[in-house]
Design an enzyme around this catalytic site. Sequence first.
Site: not given
Length: 270
Positions: A2-3
């Site tokens: 997840p960014e």
Amino acid sequence: MPELPEVETTRRGIAPHIVGRRVTGVVLRRPDLRWPIPPEISTLLPGQVIEAVERRAKYLLMPTAAGTALLHLGMSGMLRVLPETTPIGKHDHVDIAFDTGNVLRFTDPRRFGALLWQMPGETHELLEGIGPEPLTDDFDGDVLWRLSRGRSAAVKTFLMDNAVVVGVGNIYASEALFAAGIDPRRAAGKVSRERYARLAAEVKRILAYAIDRGGTTLRDFLAPDGAPGYFFQELFVYGRAGDACKICGHPVRVVTLGQRASFYCATCQK
Ligand SMILES: [Zn+2]
């Protein structure tokens, strides 16, 4: 992994379900994630009302009168709001139960995520000394230009430094540098002020677009198999080594910078 856009999408997805709600209990199915889960999560959080769901870098902050729960999704973490009767899966490590009959469930197969606690008025050490948020007015080309003077590191490595700006991970750094026409190998200190203005604008544009796209999958947060939306269909260079550049047709190249695979087009990026 997840960014920032996935974390922001998660924040927007869970906030309407837990803000203003009272925590009725916390279930920890293991004592640690990446780090030990501090005792305050069990002793101070129950009984508190969640005042907001905020984001700083890739941390989600849930402030209460007794302190703030900090949550990081790590490599593989996922948060969902579910009815408390939903069967528990193998990697469902934490449930925070609310007076609505729902739980905020943290699922993390690889356990690089984190659940931490910050006392009122304090700043957790992980949040100290980090750079501005990329989507605020505190971040612009002048910040990049000023901090980069005299720096010989590759501009992509510089852009991914959390002390410069937070939350610009490998995918978004690669794509923003392509959109700005800047070779990721170029020394950060040799990039002009004008080109940094363009780069900062592209970082904002690409992150905002990815967040907008994630917003279309928010309903998944209530589905047992829901997962936040990712932004993989429209990449120009990231993960495309050897494929034709979508602008000029030359093959996309890959080089290792700061120990990260870095994708670029030698024709479009100078
Ligand atoms: Zn090209």
